[in-house]
Design a protein around this motif. Structure first.
Motif, mmCIF file in Angstrom:
data_model
loop_
_atom_site.group_PDB
_atom_site.id
_atom_site.type_symbol
_atom_site.label_atom_id
_atom_site.label_comp_id
_atom_site.label_asym_id
_atom_site.label_seq_id
_atom_site.Cartn_x
_atom_site.Cartn_y
_atom_site.Cartn_z
ATOM 1 N N GLN A 66 1.515 8.946 -1.798
ATOM 2 C CA GLN A 66 0.058 9.000 -1.681
ATOM 3 C C GLN A 66 -0.574 9.656 -2.905
ATOM 4 O O GLN A 66 -1.558 9.149 -3.457
ATOM 5 C CB GLN A 66 -0.331 9.778 -0.420
ATOM 6 N N ALA A 69 -0.458 7.483 -6.070
ATOM 7 C CA ALA A 69 -1.506 6.460 -6.056
ATOM 8 C C ALA A 69 -2.855 7.079 -6.401
ATOM 9 O O ALA A 69 -3.642 6.496 -7.172
ATOM 10 C CB ALA A 69 -1.551 5.780 -4.691
ATOM 11 N N GLU A 70 -3.137 8.263 -5.865
ATOM 12 C CA GLU A 70 -4.396 8.945 -6.181
ATOM 13 C C GLU A 70 -4.466 9.276 -7.674
ATOM 14 O O GLU A 70 -5.520 9.150 -8.304
ATOM 15 C CB GLU A 70 -4.526 10.225 -5.363
ATOM 16 N N LYS A 81 -10.953 3.258 -5.165
ATOM 17 C CA LYS A 81 -9.706 3.953 -4.810
ATOM 18 C C LYS A 81 -9.273 3.597 -3.403
ATOM 19 O O LYS A 81 -8.100 3.327 -3.146
ATOM 20 C CB LYS A 81 -9.887 5.475 -4.953
ATOM 21 N N ILE A 85 -5.482 1.240 -2.191
ATOM 22 C CA ILE A 85 -4.323 1.815 -1.500
ATOM 23 C C ILE A 85 -4.302 1.321 -0.060
ATOM 24 O O ILE A 85 -5.317 1.400 0.642
ATOM 25 C CB ILE A 85 -4.370 3.355 -1.510
ATOM 26 N N PHE A 87 -2.235 2.165 3.285
ATOM 27 C CA PHE A 87 -1.245 2.994 3.988
ATOM 28 C C PHE A 87 -0.931 2.307 5.317
ATOM 29 O O PHE A 87 -1.821 2.115 6.148
ATOM 30 C CB PHE A 87 -1.794 4.404 4.221
ATOM 31 N N PHE A 132 -1.558 -0.148 -4.605
ATOM 32 C CA PHE A 132 -0.414 0.539 -4.012
ATOM 33 C C PHE A 132 -0.349 0.305 -2.507
ATOM 34 O O PHE A 132 -1.354 0.418 -1.806
ATOM 35 C CB PHE A 132 -0.490 2.041 -4.304
#
Length: 398
Positions: A66, A69-70, A81, A85, A87, A132
């Motif tokens: 995590q 990716a940030e 952002k 991503i 999750f 990601f």
């Protein structure tokens, strides 16, 4: 109040920390991973966009994915952002890829898309930036059931066809989501999408097959250092990157997104006149029918080439050691009858890769792995042999 700290690489005192710096970014967020682990994770994703993070619960496997990716997306807007991503919490009832890609509902005649599919669509339109995907508890369901299409398509990518074969989503002429978005019949996996999966092993999870492990770099998180944790100190090695800001280095700058024989040729150039440890390792494992194929050779070579470009000072043995640990050892699991002799041979190889095979049968506990040429791999092989002697079975993923 300004804060100062000692930069061990430059030998200077620096004021504050920079969020452009990969290692500083994690520390600023309050997480203290070894630089080597962060480096291995970055180089693994750059080599091939699929990494498995395994180890005991609570060691930071999910958090490293995590935060990375940030870090990579920190200059984008909050909305960009969030859209960059995905999750994904894996469900134990997944038997196909509908949980990842959605499905066409005959009742309302709409295609019900998922967060992952929406990310893939965006990534296909913005190939100059990374995206990601993080799978949490990836082995709660059988990976071969829900992720097999992705694994297969990754292997169809070439220099001439970097996206590989397309995913087939439906058989209609056209389909739309309830919001009116059009979903194409087939859709490729963009090469700028990076997949990470976390793994915990217990009675509720499934073991990965060699097919899955063969296609990933596997990074293990099993070390828990209470003293270092209390003092915010992490064990260090020489294996970390000279350029601390690596955000522009993740995506390939050339038209060679994926490993090929060209990478092996680069490895041979780096190796020079030295004996080829990959050939020696391949011959050793072939004797037990545990050897690996050209794909693994090419991907190991690509990792080493990437490390050669980014790590300073570069030590070839370090890079080879990391790849034995992440690409070769993870596929080894079985009984004492199957693995005792090959693991003993691997132990000898890790200690002295240029030596001839030894018939020594010292106790596993007598081996001083800190003196081994490939000491990371030697330490893991030693642990696997110890498990083999205690319980008659061993596996890389514990």
């Amino acid at each position: 109040m300004a804060q100062y700290y000692y930069d061990e690489r430059r030998g200077t005192v620096r004021m504050n920390r920079s969020l452009d710096n990969l290692y500083d970014f994690f520390e600023e967020k309050g997480f203290f991973f070894p630089k080597e682990i962060l480096t291995r994770y970055f180089l693994s994703l750059k080599t091939k966009p699929f990494v498995i993070l395994t180890g005991i619960s609570g060691t930071g496997k999910t958090k490293i994915a995590q935060l990375f990716a940030e870090y990579m997306l920190q200059d984008f807007s909050p909305e960009e952002k969030e859209n960059g991503i995905a999750f994904i919490s894996v469900r134990p009832d997944w038997m196909d890829n509908k949980g990842l890609l959605g499905f066409y509902n005959l009742l309302d005649e709409k295609y019900h898309a998922t967060r992952l599919l929406e990310l893939l669509l965006r990534a296909n339109e913005q190939e100059d930036r990374p995206f990601f995907v993080i799978f949490d508890e990836m082995n709660l369901a059988k990976v071969e059931y829900y992720f097999s299409d992705f694994l297969s398509i990754m292997e169809t990518r070439t220099r001439d066809n970097p996206k590989g074969e397309p995913l087939r989503l439906h058989n209609l002429e056209k389909a739309q989501t309830p919001s009116g978005q059009e979903i194409l019949r087939s859709f490729p996996i963009p090469p700028n999408v990076f997949f990470s999966g976390t793994v915990n092993v217990d009675e509720s999870t499934y073991m990965f097959s060699p097919k899955v492990l063969d296609r990933a770099n596997v990074i293990e998180f099993n070390e828990v250092d209470i003293e270092g944790y209390e003092q915010n100190l992490t064990p260090e090695s020489r294996f970390y990157m000279a350029n601390d800001d690596v955000r522009k280095n993740l995506l390939s700058q050339e038209n060679d997104w994926f490993a090929s024989k060209l990478d092996y040729e680069k490895f041979r150039e780096i190796l020079g006149a030295r004996p080829n440890p990959l050939k020696r390792l391949l011959d050793l494992l072939k004797e037990y029918n545990l050897h690996f194929g050209y794909r693994v050779v090419n991907e190991i070579s690509r990792f080493i080439s990437n490390a050669h470009q980014l790590i300073e000072p570069f030590d070839l043995n370090d890079a080879i050691d990391v790849q034995i640990l992440q690409k070769v050892l993870p596929k080894l699991h079985g009984t004492k009858a199957v693995l005792e002799k090959p693991l003993q041979a691997l132990r000898s190889f890790c200690n002295k890769p240029d030596a001839l095979p030894s018939d020594e049968h010292r106790s596993v506990d007598d081996a001083d792995v800190t003196k081994a040429v490939f000491y990371r791999s030697a330490r893991k092989v030693k642990r696997m042999l110890q498990n083999l002697q205690r319980q008659g079975f061993t596996s890389f993923i514990e």
